[in-house]
Each structure stands twice: as structure tokens, then as C-alpha cells.
Design an enzyme around this catalytic site. Structure first.
Site, short mmCIF file in Angstrom:
data_model
loop_
_atom_site.label_atom_id
_atom_site.label_comp_id
_atom_site.label_asym_id
_atom_site.label_seq_id
_atom_site.Cartn_x
_atom_site.Cartn_y
_atom_site.Cartn_z
N SER A 263 0.89 -1.18 -0.03
CA SER A 263 -0.01 0.10 -0.10
C SER A 263 1.06 1.20 -0.11
CB SER A 263 -1.07 -0.07 1.24
OG SER A 263 -1.50 1.26 1.49
N TYR B 206 -2.45 -1.33 10.36
CA TYR B 206 -2.57 -1.68 8.97
C TYR B 206 -1.17 -1.11 8.14
CZ TYR B 206 -4.37 -1.21 4.06
OH TYR B 206 -4.60 -1.64 2.48
#
Length: 275
Positions: free
Chosen positions: A166, A179
């Protein structure tokens, strides 16, 4: 872009665009791919594009049977075989069950796409419970280890592993501490696994999407106001669509990227990052 109280892709107030944007050219003819998190979002777009390029698909989903069935139908409409495997990728035995089912139903394994993930926004690190921390790491990074461990004996020279990291790995995210930490681990895992497997002729790469309009965002508990402005902070001033990300996975899964391993592609709306 307000979010509905649903985790079904079909129930988002604006449906994500998963449809492949060009005709297939046979780049994955005869291949079999496992795609975790293949029921919706980026995973669904990857399944659709891989099928158009000639691959049969084993899509792994956690709980949304309806979305998984929709994705199976999308793959079959492209003339390819598809199976849906319900599994919690964060469980140690899930990898073995996924691979066994894939081999039993589809006969071989050539590509592993580690795409499954979850996120839980928290403004204060003290709000992240031990259970949440362990759960996020189990799904987002431990599951990649488990699936690769199970798949490796069945992957030959020319096989490809593509992991989903990400933009938060590069930028950080003040509201997604656990995350973004898993995404940093995924990038390190990708680079290290590439070094470990390159001598076997197995390439390992990753894709680091920016803000993409998928069910992960409302499903992950983001506030409605934040969802409404989702993606507007990118240079392109909008969120990306799943079918704008899937071609990066295809490129890394097929022979077009035969001289690439240990690399990360960045479909992120124009955000400049290092590496």
C-alpha cells in the site's frame, strides 16, 4: 460518495469498476492463479482480468458468499474455470487447504496473488486492542507466509507471486497504524522472498495501490465524512478504480515482467514515493 451500512460490493452507492478495459491477448493462457480476497474490490478486478487473459481462478474469500459467487460468474463469463474457497487466510492451516482445493479442482498452480487484507481505523495507538493488532497482522502478513509455504512445492520455474502492499507503507497513515505497519512488512517480505526464490525461477513482486474505491473502506469503519472525500488528496484528486490497479497485477504475473523481481508498482493517483 457516502457509504452504506453494508459490506457487499453491490450495495456501495457507487459501484466499483472491475471490468477489464481491453480485449485479452492470451498472456495467461493455461495458467492457474490463486487470488486471495478475490470476491470484491481489487481482487475481483484481478480475477476478471486474469480470466480474460486465459487463466483459471481459485478465488479465496472470508465471509461474503454472494460477492464470491458474483466473481465466479464473472470469471466463467470469460470462458474460464473458477472456484470459490471460503477461508480465513490468517489461520495457519488455511494455506494448505487453499492449495489442496486448487490442485484438486484446477489441476495446477502457476500464480499466487496475496491480496486479502483488513483495516481498522484508530486515532490513538492506545485504542488498538491486542486482539485487533494480532488480527490485522494475521490477515495481512501472516496469511501470505502460510499460503506461500503451502504453494511453494507446486510452483515451478516461471511462476509468479504478487503481493498487495500500500501507499501507506511509504507515506505512513496516522489513522491506520497497524494496517500501515503490516504493509511495511509486506514490502520487506516481497523483497526478501524475491531474493530467496529468484534462483528457482520464481519471481516475487508487489503492487502498492493508493486510495482505491472498494468495499474495504466502508467495511473498514472509516467515518462517513472521510469516505465522502476519499482519494481527493491525491494529485489526481480522486480515488482509483479496481480496474485501474488490476493491470499492474497482470503485468507482474505474466512474462511481460520476466526481468523484474523484488519490485513494487505504484498505481496511486500520482503520489511520488521512494521505491
Amino acid at each position: 460518495m457516502a457509504k452504506p451500512p453494508s459490506d457487499r460490493e453491490a450495495d456501495l452507492d457507487r459501484a466499483p469498476k472491475w471490468q477489464p478495459r481491453y480485449p485479452g491477448s492470451g498472456r495467461l493462457d493455461g495458467k492457474v492463479a490463486i487470488v486471495t480476497g478475490g470476491d470484491s474490490g481489487i481482487g475481483r478486478a484481478v480475477c476478471a482480468l486474469f480470466a480474460r487473459e486465459g487463466a483459471d481462478i481459485a478465488l479465496v474469500y472470508h465471509s461474503n458468499k454472494d460477492d464470491a459467487a458474483d466473481t465466479v460468474a464473472i470469471v466463467e463469463a470469460e470462458g474460464r474455470r473458477a472456484i470459490a474457497i471460503k477461508a480465513d487466510v490468517g489461520k495457519h492451516d488455511a494455506g494448505e487447504r487453499i492449495v489442496e482445493r486448487t490442485l484438486d479442482k484446477l489441476g495446477r498452480l502457476d500464480i499466487v496473488v496475496n491480496n486479502a487484507g483488513e483495516q481498522h481505523p484508530a486515532a490513538d495507538i492506545r485504542d488498538i486492542s491486542a486482539e485487533q493488532l494480532q488480527r490485522t497482522f494475521a490477515t495481512n502478513i501472516f496469511g501470505m507466509f502460510y499460503l506461500v509455504q503451502a504453494a511453494l512445492p507446486h510452483l515451478g520455474k516461471g511462476a509468479a507471486i504478487v503481493n498487495c502492499t500500500s501507499v501507506t507503507m511509504y507515506q505512513g497513515s496516522q489513522g491506520l497504524l497497524d494496517y500501515s505497519a503490516t504493509k511495511g512488512a509486506i514490502t520487506a517480505f516481497t523483497r526478501s522472498l524475491s531474493e530467496n526464490l529468484v534462483g528457482k525461477g520464481i519471481r516475487v513482486n508487489a503492487v502498492a495501490p493508493g486510495p482505491i474505491w472498494t468495499p474495504l473502506n466502508p467495511r473498514g469503519g472509516a467515518p462517513a465524512k472521510k469516505v465522502e472525500s476519499f482519494g481527493e488528496g491525491t494529485p489526481m484528486k480522486r480515488p482509483g478504480e479496481p480496474n485501474e490497479v488490476a493491470p499492474a497485477f497482470l503485468f507482474l504475473a505474466c512474462d511481460d515482467s520476466s526481468y523484474m523481481s523484488g519490485q513494487v508498482l505504484h498505481p496511486n493517483g500520482g503520489t511520488i514515493v521512494n521505491g
